[in-house]
Design an enzyme around this catalytic site. Sequence first.
Site, short mmCIF file in Angstrom:
data_model
loop_
_atom_site.label_atom_id
_atom_site.label_comp_id
_atom_site.label_asym_id
_atom_site.label_seq_id
_atom_site.Cartn_x
_atom_site.Cartn_y
_atom_site.Cartn_z
N CYS A 1 -30.70 19.81 38.02
CA CYS A 1 -29.77 18.83 37.48
C CYS A 1 -28.39 19.44 37.75
CB CYS A 1 -30.00 18.67 35.98
SG CYS A 1 -28.98 17.39 35.26
N ASN B 1 -29.16 23.62 36.35
CA ASN B 1 -30.51 24.01 35.89
C ASN B 1 -31.22 24.64 37.09
OD1 ASN B 1 -30.17 22.81 33.39
ND2 ASN B 1 -31.68 21.21 33.69
N HIS C 1 -21.77 24.04 31.05
CA HIS C 1 -22.08 22.89 31.92
C HIS C 1 -21.64 21.57 31.34
CE1 HIS C 1 -25.26 21.73 29.23
NE2 HIS C 1 -25.87 20.97 30.08
N PHE D 1 -25.22 10.11 34.80
CA PHE D 1 -24.21 9.05 34.96
C PHE D 1 -23.52 9.17 36.31
CE2 PHE D 1 -21.98 12.66 32.98
CZ PHE D 1 -20.93 12.82 33.86
N PRO E 1 -18.27 18.15 32.67
CA PRO E 1 -18.11 16.79 32.15
C PRO E 1 -18.04 16.81 30.63
CG PRO E 1 -20.15 17.04 33.44
CD PRO E 1 -19.61 18.40 33.18
N HIS F 1 -23.71 12.82 38.12
CA HIS F 1 -24.52 13.77 37.34
C HIS F 1 -25.97 13.30 37.32
CE1 HIS F 1 -25.75 15.39 33.11
NE2 HIS F 1 -26.13 16.22 34.06
N ASP G 1 -35.71 19.35 34.43
CA ASP G 1 -34.88 18.67 35.43
C ASP G 1 -34.26 19.73 36.35
OD1 ASP G 1 -33.63 16.80 36.92
OD2 ASP G 1 -32.34 16.03 35.33
N GLY H 1 -21.72 19.95 25.31
CA GLY H 1 -22.81 20.42 24.45
C GLY H 1 -23.01 19.50 23.26
#
Lengths: 139, 485
Positions: free
Chosen positions: B109, B338, B408, B216, B382, B246, B106, B411
């Site tokens: 992202c 990413n 990020h 989301f 987030p 996101h 991704d 986790g």
Amino acid sequence: METGTWQFEPHTSEVRIRVEGTDLAELFEEAGYALAEVMLGESPPEPPSGAEEEHLTLEAADTEALLVDWLNELISRSDMKKRVYTHVVVDTLAERKLHARIRGFTPEVLKTAVKAATFHGLEIREHEDRFIAFIVLDV
Amino acid sequence: MEPTVEVQQQPTPRLRQVGPALYELDAGFREDMRVPARIVADEELLQKMAQDRSIVQLINVTTLPGIQGFAIGMPDMHEGYGFPVGGVAGTRLPDGVISPGGIGFDINCGVRLLSTGLRHDDVRDVIPALAHDLARSIPTGFGRHGRLALNPEQVDRVLTEGVPYVVCNLGMGTEDDLPSIESGGHLPAAAAARVSLRARERGHDQLGTLGGGNHFIELQRVDRILDAAAAKAFGLFEGQLTILIHTGSRGLGHQVCTDAVREMDRALAREGLRLVDRQLACAPFSSPEGQAYYAAMCAAANFAWSNRQVLTHRVREVFGRRLGADVWPRIVYDVAHNIAKVEEYGGQRLCVHRKGATRAFGPGNPELPEAWRQVGQPVFIPGSMGTCSFVLAGRSESRSVSFSSACHGAGRQLSRAAAKRQVVGAELRKELNARGIIVECPSNAELAEEAPTAYKDVERVVDAVETAGIARKVAKLVPLAVLKG
């Protein structure tokens, strides 16, 4: 669609699958069915009888790469055609090349979106009476 | 006998503390390591990392040709494929490698924070209607394409020009949006011709869609201001209604990575080279394969920023319909987590891979908009659904600690299967509703997979980033409504 020759192994963020087949063609078919289960949940239905049959031919550097390419082909076709393939037949599979026929349908809801199949921890082991593969999907 | 999966011995005991919330494993730990492995964490987070293969994966990253300094694991690090999620590596240009697995499928992202001038208390009654309207306006289900279907020329222009094209030619947003996006929403090294026809076909109707997994859109309230000056500079105040988006480059980015891994894997096989993990497939940055992937990755990154721009436009449409045309959510910032970026450290140009890690430039960096350049770059972390998120500001020390990178998210700590064993999606939905959090998500199973218990404690993760000197906390945000793919 039959079930039972694959199982999900622990992985913190992705999906790791252990797949079995009596020969390589069956191993690849079972990997395709495992992918459908990831996307739809347990016991996904067969596609409707009139569902379009798609033919695909793939060639890769080796059998492991062919397995990754096979799953990635199913994933990208799912994305483009908005279908999940729950009927897969691998007609021929040599070491680095396969031909298959697949049929799918558009589900109302996708349980898990799959981004790609990876080479991470990828193994295909040959045993006396079967092949076993481990593969990680990015979800 | 049934074959078993071998889980390698975790090397946690050999990690030594080298600074506050900073641990290292010497390059001598394994013969093939080229540099040490560095981890930003406290002891409890380290113990969680030791429970999966993430540290082994970080050690594998240290073997990449041309890697400089150290491979870095962020405090939200967990097991991925190739790189761990939360992994950072800088490789020396021009001969060090670029690895698509160090960016992920991704591509770009990332997270975008929008702020409104509204106090949540003043619009409390409208939140359910806003959430419902967003769910109707933004395609999330499988088989639903975006409302914007691009022709091939438009796809090429999005790939080449990024957000400026979306703003100026598709009329979604204003030029004021551009400085508030990392790299202005446009990487000039992008080349649409390096993006395969299949990737373009996958992406042509996906601009303005969220995708599944952990993607989301969340309506939030600023719960607490933790650094008044920085919050003021970012335009944040207590009680404010904000929106966090996101998502990434959708199927187009996934295909770009798939294509590149295949090509690089074949090239390595031709040269008889074997890597410790085949998913770390890579090529020298300056090689034809490396340059082709970098140009395609930049194009996919432009596509991802454009996707978040179209989603921003949809959010603005909904807010305009429900609250009046003068309500115009403003972009606070948009960061990729990413991506690979070319950056300079100690006079050396590096290709910095961030896989599940956010750039965190400190104050004064010329790439930051003038309005808050002296504050440091906003970093958005987030938390899991139903907990909280943080806004941080990058610190100058991040350059030496982590190649200007922060975590990020919280986790993952539980696999999706384990989360589903522990959590029933329908009950989680009820529990969140009972706490006043609206959930718009078509799949209960997917909801369970993203349950708060599946993630680490975001406050602990953010504390580790702050303690290590990477970034400082600016604001804490709590969820009001969440729309999931």
